[in-house]
Design a protein around this motif. Structure first.
Motif, PDB file in Angstrom:
ATOM      1  N   ILE A  29      19.853  10.606 -39.746  1.00  0.00           N
ATOM      2  CA  ILE A  29      20.859  11.469 -40.356  1.00  0.00           C
ATOM      3  C   ILE A  29      21.307  12.468 -39.296  1.00  0.00           C
ATOM      4  CG2 ILE A  29      21.232  13.280 -42.077  1.00  0.00           C
ATOM      5  CD1 ILE A  29      19.498  11.640 -43.975  1.00  0.00           C
TER       6      ILE A  29
ATOM      7  N   LEU B 217      25.549  13.945 -42.209  1.00  0.00           N
ATOM      8  CA  LEU B 217      26.118  12.600 -42.236  1.00  0.00           C
ATOM      9  C   LEU B 217      25.036  11.537 -42.278  1.00  0.00           C
ATOM     10  CD1 LEU B 217      28.583  13.205 -39.257  1.00  0.00           C
ATOM     11  CD2 LEU B 217      29.115  13.448 -41.675  1.00  0.00           C
ATOM     12  N   ARG B 218      25.223  10.564 -43.150  1.00  0.00           N
ATOM     13  CA  ARG B 218      24.356   9.378 -43.201  1.00  0.00           C
ATOM     14  C   ARG B 218      25.268   8.166 -43.043  1.00  0.00           C
ATOM     15  NH1 ARG B 218      21.582   9.688 -48.082  1.00  0.00           N
ATOM     16  NH2 ARG B 218      19.714  10.470 -47.090  1.00  0.00           N
TER      17      ARG B 218
ATOM     18  N   GLN C 171      28.939   8.798 -42.830  1.00  0.00           N
ATOM     19  CA  GLN C 171      29.625   9.369 -43.997  1.00  0.00           C
ATOM     20  C   GLN C 171      29.030  10.726 -44.358  1.00  0.00           C
ATOM     21  OE1 GLN C 171      32.329   7.690 -45.342  1.00  0.00           O
ATOM     22  NE2 GLN C 171      31.914   6.378 -43.569  1.00  0.00           N
ATOM     23  N   GLN C 172      29.895  11.658 -44.744  1.00  0.00           N
ATOM     24  CA  GLN C 172      29.437  12.987 -45.132  1.00  0.00           C
ATOM     25  C   GLN C 172      28.645  12.920 -46.430  1.00  0.00           C
ATOM     26  OE1 GLN C 172      32.466  16.065 -45.272  1.00  0.00           O
ATOM     27  NE2 GLN C 172      31.321  17.188 -46.813  1.00  0.00           N
ATOM     28  N   ILE C 173      27.421  13.475 -46.407  1.00  0.00           N
ATOM     29  CA  ILE C 173      26.614  13.541 -47.625  1.00  0.00           C
ATOM     30  C   ILE C 173      26.447  14.978 -48.106  1.00  0.00           C
ATOM     31  CG2 ILE C 173      25.378  11.376 -47.272  1.00  0.00           C
ATOM     32  CD1 ILE C 173      23.010  13.059 -46.150  1.00  0.00           C
ATOM     33  N   ASP C 174      26.755  15.952 -47.220  1.00  0.00           N
ATOM     34  CA  ASP C 174      26.636  17.353 -47.600  1.00  0.00           C
ATOM     35  C   ASP C 174      27.383  18.194 -46.576  1.00  0.00           C
ATOM     36  OD1 ASP C 174      25.906  19.580 -49.078  1.00  0.00           O
ATOM     37  OD2 ASP C 174      23.753  19.176 -48.982  1.00  0.00           O
TER      38      ASP C 174
ATOM     39  N   LYS D  16      18.597  22.589 -47.022  1.00  0.00           N
ATOM     40  CA  LYS D  16      19.311  21.309 -46.966  1.00  0.00           C
ATOM     41  C   LYS D  16      18.616  20.351 -45.995  1.00  0.00           C
ATOM     42  CE  LYS D  16      23.907  22.949 -48.318  1.00  0.00           C
ATOM     43  NZ  LYS D  16      24.171  22.067 -49.446  1.00  0.00           N
TER      44      LYS D  16
ATOM     45  N   ILE E 228      16.760  16.817 -46.940  1.00  0.00           N
ATOM     46  CA  ILE E 228      17.155  15.558 -46.296  1.00  0.00           C
ATOM     47  C   ILE E 228      15.954  14.900 -45.635  1.00  0.00           C
ATOM     48  CG2 ILE E 228      18.440  14.652 -44.307  1.00  0.00           C
ATOM     49  CD1 ILE E 228      20.741  16.548 -45.181  1.00  0.00           C
TER      50      ILE E 228
ATOM     51  N   SER F  40      13.670  13.463 -48.249  1.00  0.00           N
ATOM     52  CA  SER F  40      14.215  12.243 -48.866  1.00  0.00           C
ATOM     53  C   SER F  40      14.046  11.047 -47.923  1.00  0.00           C
ATOM     54  CB  SER F  40      15.682  12.428 -49.257  1.00  0.00           C
ATOM     55  OG  SER F  40      16.512  12.437 -48.113  1.00  0.00           O
TER      56      SER F  40
END
Length: 138
Positions: free
Chosen positions: A47, A105-106, A109-112, A125, A129, A132
């Motif tokens: 990430i 980004l994951r 793509q932006q996740i937060d 945050k 991450i 998770s």
């Protein structure tokens, strides 16, 4: 919890007193290096935390040592730094309205997202991450 409006200011020598990169933070100076780091992160399943910052921004200077510390504490994440004044056109594509702005980004793509120099929120945050990712590996 401050932030700076994303507009160019006159630079002077005091802008260079704070080292923004360092630790495991990688400075992005071109769109090509951004693409390369993103591709690397995707292939490694990492990430990305991207800090869009400016050398003249007080809150950016305040949070940069903390960002470096986090980069060393969470080596499984990729920490990038983009100077909005150095990569103006690229930063504009991310719709930066204030600095610092952090994107998470994951797989590209932006996740937060986090706007402003809010240390507790940035820590929360990143911890969430990281936790998770650990859960997914089990």
């Amino acid at each position: 919890m401050g932030n700076c409006l994303a507009e160019p200011h006159t630079k002077d020598d005091s802008d260079h007193d704070v080292e923004f990169a360092g630790g495991n933070v990688q400075l992005i100076t071109t769109k090509e290096s951004w693409d390369q780091k993103l591709a690397e992160a995707i292939s490694e399943g990492r990430i990305v935390i991207a800090n869009f910052s400016a050398t003249w921004c007080g809150p950016c200077k305040m949070i940069s040592p903390f960002y470096r510390e986090l980069s060393e504490k969470y080596p499984s994440l990729m920490f990038l730094l983009v100077d909005v004044d150095e990569l103006t056109d690229f930063s504009a594509t991310w719709d930066i309205k204030a600095t610092p702005t952090f994107f998470f980004l994951r797989d590209g793509q932006q996740i937060d997202k986090l706007v402003g120099a809010n240390k507790p929120e940035l820590q929360n945050k990143i911890t969430a991450i990281s936790d998770s990712m650990i859960q997914c590996q089990k």
